[in-house]
Design a protein around this motif. Structure first.
Motif, PDB file in Angstrom:
ATOM      1  N   LYS A  14       2.181   6.879   1.721  1.00  0.00           N
ATOM      2  CA  LYS A  14       1.238   7.467   1.120  1.00  0.00           C
ATOM      3  C   LYS A  14      -0.183   7.007   1.636  1.00  0.00           C
ATOM      4  N   ILE A  15      -0.859   7.657   2.353  1.00  0.00           N
ATOM      5  CA  ILE A  15      -2.076   7.355   2.986  1.00  0.00           C
ATOM      6  C   ILE A  15      -3.005   7.178   2.107  1.00  0.00           C
ATOM      7  N   ASN A  16      -3.226   7.999   1.160  1.00  0.00           N
ATOM      8  CA  ASN A  16      -4.099   8.039   0.176  1.00  0.00           C
ATOM      9  C   ASN A  16      -3.736   8.956  -1.021  1.00  0.00           C
ATOM     10  N   LYS A  17      -4.450   9.456  -1.743  1.00  0.00           N
ATOM     11  CA  LYS A  17      -4.079  10.127  -3.139  1.00  0.00           C
ATOM     12  C   LYS A  17      -3.928  11.611  -2.521  1.00  0.00           C
ATOM     13  N   LYS A  18      -4.266  12.244  -1.450  1.00  0.00           N
ATOM     14  CA  LYS A  18      -4.060  13.497  -0.969  1.00  0.00           C
ATOM     15  C   LYS A  18      -3.047  13.364   0.088  1.00  0.00           C
ATOM     16  N   SER A  52       0.367  12.154   2.837  1.00  0.00           N
ATOM     17  CA  SER A  52       1.405  11.480   2.748  1.00  0.00           C
ATOM     18  C   SER A  52       2.221  11.634   4.202  1.00  0.00           C
ATOM     19  N   LYS A  83       0.719  -1.302   0.092  1.00  0.00           N
ATOM     20  CA  LYS A  83       0.067  -0.227  -0.024  1.00  0.00           C
ATOM     21  C   LYS A  83       0.890   1.280  -0.085  1.00  0.00           C
TER      22      LYS A  83
END
Length: 816
Positions: free
Chosen positions: A506-510, A512, A449
């Motif tokens: 990178k937690i999600n697309k927004k 980090s 992930k």
């Protein structure tokens, strides 16, 4: 005042150009040959007439890109992606009748597998922001052709170079300069002369790290500037020649040769630089002495000194990589620096009583000879453990320094009638040796992930040996007699062991995240053998770092970070020996100097990699400061300057920098920073806490012209500011102009620069402590004209070198 007013137009441009945009728009969609969105591609918007980069973008998950708020004009879209051929669009014109353009779908064509290894990596935007650093892609800016590494740094956001050529990042003095991940041991003039000898064409990137991650030594509290050079990837031979003639009060020159050779599995780079410099500083100092705060001044000194320094530095650098297999690379590096430095001093000091009657005067003539020899060896290994990014790297370093300072200082004290009263002729011979041994191992483990784990260990051992041999000349006996009060033999040994872990996600697309923790254990021993004085320092500290990034959309990003660090004293700052400017002005080391600890916070906002706004808050415990002590000897006063720890320092900073091509003929870069420095807990208990706010502005305008011409105009302004703890520097400002022309089928560049043509850069400093007040006017040689010729030969295909070296922190503390 008139000179300051001259800066107003540039400052107004800096504040207003951000709003200069149009209403045009260009958009499109990019796919690979298999129909998948090309999310890893880089999209560049170029001007049609000169191919200069206007903007850059990355496709979204659907492969779509868009450039908004464009001015009318003719453009080209260039798409690059690793493993695919470049795509270049036809000319796209925006005007009042057609302000919006939608390109036909772009399908990238794969490069044949046997050719991918020699293709140039995708071109990147000029400035990129990652979670822990700002990256300047030097090769992406055509205006850097014919420039030097120094010129690139001078125009980089947040980088400031003061009148003494000290380099700082976001207002933090002591910034470390790395070259390919390895600390440069040079400082001040030597460092900037070395950087001026490196052509910008040799650089791939400049990394600006205001808060390095836990992977780096905790001593990087003031930030790191890492110059990453290009690595030749194509078989064959190439190189460059760079020579500069500098016309000032004294003539100077700098020369550099770079050679690259690659055949099959071997890749070798050789660099050699030579300089001849001769500079002066005309200095006047007035000192007023008193018993304490509130009492009247009862003695005065007027000192006039002339410093004339001649320097002949040589430096070289050899790196060799051997690709043993597709997963294993072995490397070797050898670098050296040799110089003969003669910083001579002549002058007079007039001494006055409380009624301003001249009672004595002293003449000084100092003839020093300082030679430095340095060799550094590095061996390194890069082992890829799988195809997913698992990797092990190792570095081992040995660095040797040998410095010999040989000086004769003649001081003659006369009464007002001209009769010699008290001559002091002092000779010192101080050989200093320093050995640095270090080894480090780093491991990278990709996780699921979009996460990554890094860990490593490092150990270093440093030994310094300084044997200060001082002699006084006895005129009656006509011979030299050992000065037992000053002579000393100082030996210092230090071992630092460190381990770190660093997590990147990178937690999600927004969102980090990067978080790390570094542990450092320090064991140090000092021995003043002649005076039988010893000390030990043993401590273990933890240094956390954390970075948080938020990408609101492709144009707006936010970052926040925190880190704790340490700054250990320079090895020569611990050396207790004295250096006489004259018999009333002495500099002395301090073996009791303790490390200082820093907590650093910073938040920043970036818009389209063009506008960056940041705010920082730093606290320092035990900060270093140059402290002046007033020692009375009869009717004379002696100022002894030494570096000491003070209780507390606070630094608050707000900065903005903007870089953009405003017109096809105008590239603008500007930065403005506002700092507030606060000091408290002085060794002088009577001195209250002090603070000062300073504004520093730097504006650079570059004008690309037709037929290979480029013009340049720059301006720098620094307001009144604190220089250390007690001293205040008055405002300084200067302008510089330049022109460059590509010649010899664009393989050569001829550059003309005028540095401070109006001779405005002068440093005036005043200092007040409980028993004295002083004001110093420095007038250095800062006006000169430079003519530079750069020629590149051979064919190159470049990639980035892996950062190598394990002795970065140790070398940064070598201050010969």
């Amino acid at each position: 005042m008139k000179k300051i007013i001259l800066l107003i137009p540039s400052c107004l441009y800096f504040l207003l150009v951000i709003a200069q945009t149009g209403n045009g728009k260009i958009s499109g969609t990019i796919h690979t040959a298999g129909g998948q969105p090309a999310v890893a591609a880089t999209v560049l918007l170029l001007r049609q007439n000169d191919s200069s980069v206007v903007k850059s973008a990355l496709p979204d998950k659907q492969g779509q890109f868009e450039f908004n708020r464009l001015a009318d004009g003719k453009y080209i879209i260039l798409v690059t992606a690793v493993g695919f051929s470049k795509y270049s669009s036809n000319m796209v014109e925006l005007n009042v009748a057609g302000p919006v353009a939608v390109l036909p779908p772009v399908n990238l064509i794969p490069v044949p597998k046997d050719l991918t290894a020699v293709k140039v990596a995708a071109q990147k935007p000029f400035i990129e922001r990652t979670i822990d650093k700002l990256v300047i892609n030097v090769a992406s800016s055509p205006v850097n052709a014919g420039q030097s590494a120094f010129d690139v740094l001078e125009k980089s956001p947040g980088v400031m170079i003061d009148e003494n050529d000290n380099i700082s990042l976001n207002g933090k003095q002591g910034t470390a300069i790395f070259i390919d991940g390895k600390m440069s041991y040079l400082t001040g003039k030597d460092l900037t002369n070395y950087l001026r000898s490196i052509p910008a064409a040799q650089l791939d990137q400049v990394e600006l790290m205001t808060r390095p991650s836990s992977k780096y030594d905790a001593a990087g509290i003031s930030g790191i500037i890492n110059l990453k050079t290009k690595k030749n990837l194509a078989n064959g031979f190439n190189g460059s020649i760079n020579t500069s003639a500098i016309f000032g009060y004294y003539f100077k020159n700098r020369d550099n040769l770079t050679l690259n050779w690659k055949k099959n599995k071997f890749n070798t780079t050789f660099n050699y630089g030579f300089s001849y410099t001769k500079n002066f500083i005309d200095q006047q100092t007035t000192r007023e002495f008193r018993k304490d705060y509130g009492s009247g001044f009862n003695s005065y000194q007027q000192e006039d000194l002339y410093f004339l320094t001649t320097n002949l530095p040589h430096n070289f650098r050899i790196t060799t990589d051997y690709t043993a297999s597709k997963n294993t690379t072995l490397g070797f590096g050898l670098n050296g620096f040799f110089t003969n430095n003669k910083p001579g001093v002549t002058g007079t000091t007039d001494i006055f009583d409380s009624l301003h009657n001249k009672v004595n005067y002293n003449t000084v003539s100092t003839e020093p000879h300082n030679s430095v020899s340095n060799l550094g060896f590095n061996v390194n290994l890069q082992q890829k453990l799988d195809k997913k990014g698992k990797e092990l790297t190792a570095d081992a370093d040995y660095v040797f320094y040998h410095n010999v300072n040989n000086q004769v200082s003649a001081n003659n004290l006369y009464n007002n009638s001209g009769n010699l009263q008290d001559p002091l002729i002092l000779k010192d011979y101080i050989p200093a040796k320093l050995d640095i041994y270090s080894i480090k191992v780093d491991y990278t483990q990709p996780l699921k992930k979009e996460a990554k784990l890094e860990a490593g260990i490092k150990s270093s051992y440093v030994k310094t040996d300084n044997n200060g041999q001082y002699s006084l000349f006895d005129k009656q006996q006509a011979r030299w007699i050992t000065d037992t009060g000053r002579s000393n033999h100082f030996i210092y040994n230090e071992n630092i062991n460190a381990a770190y872990v660093n997590y990147n996600k990178k937690i999600n697309k927004k969102w980090s995240l990067q978080a790390g923790l570094r542990l450092e254990q320090t064991n140090a021993k000092g021995n003043q053998a002649t005076k039988n004085i010893q000390f030990e320092k043993n401590y273990t500290q933890l240094f956390p770092t954390i970075f948080l990034g938020y990408t609101a959309n492709k144009n707006n990003t936010f970052n926040a970070d925190y880190g704790r660090g340490i700054n250990r004293p320079g090895y020569q700052d611990l050396n207790p020996f004295q250096y006489l400017v004259d018999q009333f002005n002495i500099r002395e080391g301090n073996p009791g100097l303790q490390p200082m600890f820093t907590n650093d916070f910073e938040v920043s906002y970036n818009y389209k990699n063009q506008l960056n706004v940041s705010a920082g808050y730093t606290t320092v415990k035990g900060a270093f400061a140059l402290i002046n002590s007033n020692v009375e000897q009869g009717n004379n006063h002696i100022i002894i300057q030494t570096r000491q720890n003070i209780g507390f320092r606070r630094l608050e900073v707000v900065g903005v920098n903007y870089s953009h091509s405003l017109k096809k003929w105008w590239n603008f870069t500007g930065s403005a920073f506002l700092f507030n420095n606060y000091f408290s807990g002085y060794p002088d208990a009577d001195l209250p806490a002090t603070s000062a706010t300073v504004c520093i502005m730097n504006v650079t305008n570059q004008f690309p012209m037709k037929k290979g011409w480029t013009l340049d105009a720059s301006g720098i302004y620094r307001s009144k500011r604190l220089e250390g703890a007690y001293s205040h520097a008055l405002p300084t400002y200067s302008f510089s102009f330049g022109a460059a022309k590509k010649i010899l089928k664009n393989n050569g560049t001829l550059t003309l620069n005028m540095n401070d043509p109006f001779w405005l850069m002068r440093t005036d400093i005043y200092t007040e402590q409980s028993t004295f007040y002083s004001k110093t006017n420095n007038h250095p040689e800062n006006r000169w004209m430079t003519i530079t010729f750069n020629y590149r030969f051979g064919k190159t295909t470049n990639q980035k070198r892996r950062n190598t070296g394990s002795s970065q922190d140790e070398q940064s503390r070598v201050n010969f």
